[in-house]
Design a protein around this motif. Structure first.
Motif, PDB file in Angstrom:
ATOM      1  N   SER A  18      30.163  46.512  32.372  1.00  0.00           N
ATOM      2  CA  SER A  18      30.775  45.196  32.510  1.00  0.00           C
ATOM      3  C   SER A  18      32.272  45.348  32.719  1.00  0.00           C
ATOM      4  O   SER A  18      32.864  46.369  32.370  1.00  0.00           O
ATOM      5  CB  SER A  18      30.501  44.337  31.271  1.00  0.00           C
ATOM      6  OG  SER A  18      31.100  44.914  30.128  1.00  0.00           O
ATOM      7  N   GLY A  19      32.860  44.324  33.296  1.00  0.00           N
ATOM      8  CA  GLY A  19      34.285  44.340  33.564  1.00  0.00           C
ATOM      9  C   GLY A  19      34.592  44.918  34.938  1.00  0.00           C
ATOM     10  O   GLY A  19      33.693  45.275  35.701  1.00  0.00           O
ATOM     11  N   THR A  20      35.882  44.979  35.231  1.00  0.00           N
ATOM     12  CA  THR A  20      36.360  45.496  36.510  1.00  0.00           C
ATOM     13  C   THR A  20      37.314  46.638  36.261  1.00  0.00           C
ATOM     14  O   THR A  20      38.212  46.536  35.418  1.00  0.00           O
ATOM     15  CB  THR A  20      37.067  44.394  37.327  1.00  0.00           C
ATOM     16  OG1 THR A  20      36.139  43.333  37.562  1.00  0.00           O
ATOM     17  CG2 THR A  20      37.594  44.915  38.647  1.00  0.00           C
ATOM     18  N   GLU A  70      38.119  49.454  43.503  1.00  0.00           N
ATOM     19  CA  GLU A  70      38.031  48.463  42.439  1.00  0.00           C
ATOM     20  C   GLU A  70      36.579  48.013  42.386  1.00  0.00           C
ATOM     21  O   GLU A  70      36.042  47.525  43.377  1.00  0.00           O
ATOM     22  CB  GLU A  70      38.964  47.285  42.701  1.00  0.00           C
ATOM     23  CG  GLU A  70      39.051  46.357  41.510  1.00  0.00           C
ATOM     24  CD  GLU A  70      40.167  45.344  41.632  1.00  0.00           C
ATOM     25  OE1 GLU A  70      39.827  44.141  41.716  1.00  0.00           O
ATOM     26  OE2 GLU A  70      41.337  45.749  41.650  1.00  0.00           O
ATOM     27  N   THR A  99      33.433  46.060  40.038  1.00  0.00           N
ATOM     28  CA  THR A  99      33.035  45.190  38.948  1.00  0.00           C
ATOM     29  C   THR A  99      31.598  45.527  38.567  1.00  0.00           C
ATOM     30  O   THR A  99      30.735  45.646  39.446  1.00  0.00           O
ATOM     31  CB  THR A  99      33.154  43.712  39.351  1.00  0.00           C
ATOM     32  OG1 THR A  99      34.527  43.439  39.664  1.00  0.00           O
ATOM     33  CG2 THR A  99      32.700  42.786  38.224  1.00  0.00           C
ATOM     34  N   HIS A 103      27.544  48.431  37.861  1.00  0.00           N
ATOM     35  CA  HIS A 103      27.566  49.301  39.043  1.00  0.00           C
ATOM     36  C   HIS A 103      27.311  50.734  38.593  1.00  0.00           C
ATOM     37  O   HIS A 103      28.003  51.245  37.706  1.00  0.00           O
ATOM     38  CB  HIS A 103      28.909  49.212  39.761  1.00  0.00           C
ATOM     39  CG  HIS A 103      28.962  50.030  41.014  1.00  0.00           C
ATOM     40  ND1 HIS A 103      28.494  49.569  42.214  1.00  0.00           N
ATOM     41  CD2 HIS A 103      29.409  51.284  41.228  1.00  0.00           C
ATOM     42  CE1 HIS A 103      28.665  50.501  43.136  1.00  0.00           C
ATOM     43  NE2 HIS A 103      29.214  51.559  42.564  1.00  0.00           N
ATOM     44  N   THR A 108      40.141  44.468  33.892  1.00  0.00           N
ATOM     45  CA  THR A 108      39.747  43.546  32.823  1.00  0.00           C
ATOM     46  C   THR A 108      39.220  44.420  31.678  1.00  0.00           C
ATOM     47  O   THR A 108      39.079  45.634  31.847  1.00  0.00           O
ATOM     48  CB  THR A 108      38.604  42.605  33.279  1.00  0.00           C
ATOM     49  OG1 THR A 108      37.420  43.384  33.508  1.00  0.00           O
ATOM     50  CG2 THR A 108      38.977  41.841  34.550  1.00  0.00           C
ATOM     51  N   ALA A 126      36.681  46.448  29.936  1.00  0.00           N
ATOM     52  CA  ALA A 126      35.579  47.100  30.653  1.00  0.00           C
ATOM     53  C   ALA A 126      34.794  48.019  29.732  1.00  0.00           C
ATOM     54  O   ALA A 126      35.366  48.725  28.903  1.00  0.00           O
ATOM     55  CB  ALA A 126      36.126  47.892  31.838  1.00  0.00           C
ATOM     56  N   CYS A 168      32.131  51.129  30.033  1.00  0.00           N
ATOM     57  CA  CYS A 168      31.570  52.127  30.949  1.00  0.00           C
ATOM     58  C   CYS A 168      30.750  53.123  30.142  1.00  0.00           C
ATOM     59  O   CYS A 168      31.022  53.358  28.966  1.00  0.00           O
ATOM     60  CB  CYS A 168      32.687  52.869  31.688  1.00  0.00           C
ATOM     61  SG  CYS A 168      33.722  51.789  32.701  1.00  0.00           S
TER      62      CYS A 168
END
Length: 152
Positions: free
Chosen positions: A71-73, A85, A87, A90, A106, A108, A110
């Motif tokens: 989540s996030g960018t 970049e 979001t 992914h 933002t 994030a 990961c």
């Protein structure tokens, strides 16, 4: 076109840029990402949360693995000489020899997923990443040392 050009040059050039960035970041106060570690069935998952505005440089990875932006960018080096970049969600594959810089645009979350023999964080780090004395982080994403004074 020079005969000296090879397909590996973009990766080498990006790694040099990321290492230069790491050298500059080492002069600043350090950020310790919120990191959780999971081991299960010969797999290791590292979950890392970064607050918006944080830039971190990772280690050189020895093995292929999955990298998931949950989540996030983030703005992330792709190992091919580019910054993307992305979001989440992914998922992409990370190749051996890759060293990434990740900027959280933002907040994030990961995750990385690794096939592994290790069962501890320290053994996982030894198995998965190159030893790098200049790294700002010890195993587990713990801050290794304080920012260094810049002499002019």
């Amino acid at each position: 076109m020079s005969d000296a050009l090879t397909i590996d040059q973009p990766l080498e050039l990006m790694q040099q840029k990321v290492e230069a960035l790491q050298s500059e970041l080492a002069k600043l106060p350090q950020y310790q990402p919120e990191t959780k570690h999971y081991f299960h069935g010969g797999m290791y998952c590292r979950e890392v949360f970064r607050h918006a505005g944080v830039l971190v440089v990772g280690a050189v990875h020895k093995k292929e693995h999955f990298y998931l932006i949950v989540s996030g960018t983030v703005a992330i080096t792709d190992g091919e000489g580019n910054v993307e970049e992305i979001t989440g969600p992914h998922l992409f594959q990370s190749k051996p020899g890759t060293k990434r810089a990740v900027y959280a645009v933002t907040d994030a979350l990961c995750m990385t997923f690794h096939a592994i023999d290790a069962t501890t964080v320290e053994a996982a780090e030894a198995e998965l990443v190159e030893l790098e004395p200049s790294s700002m982080y010890a195993p587990g994403n713990l801050i290794k040392h304080d920012a260094q004074e810049v002499l002019t």
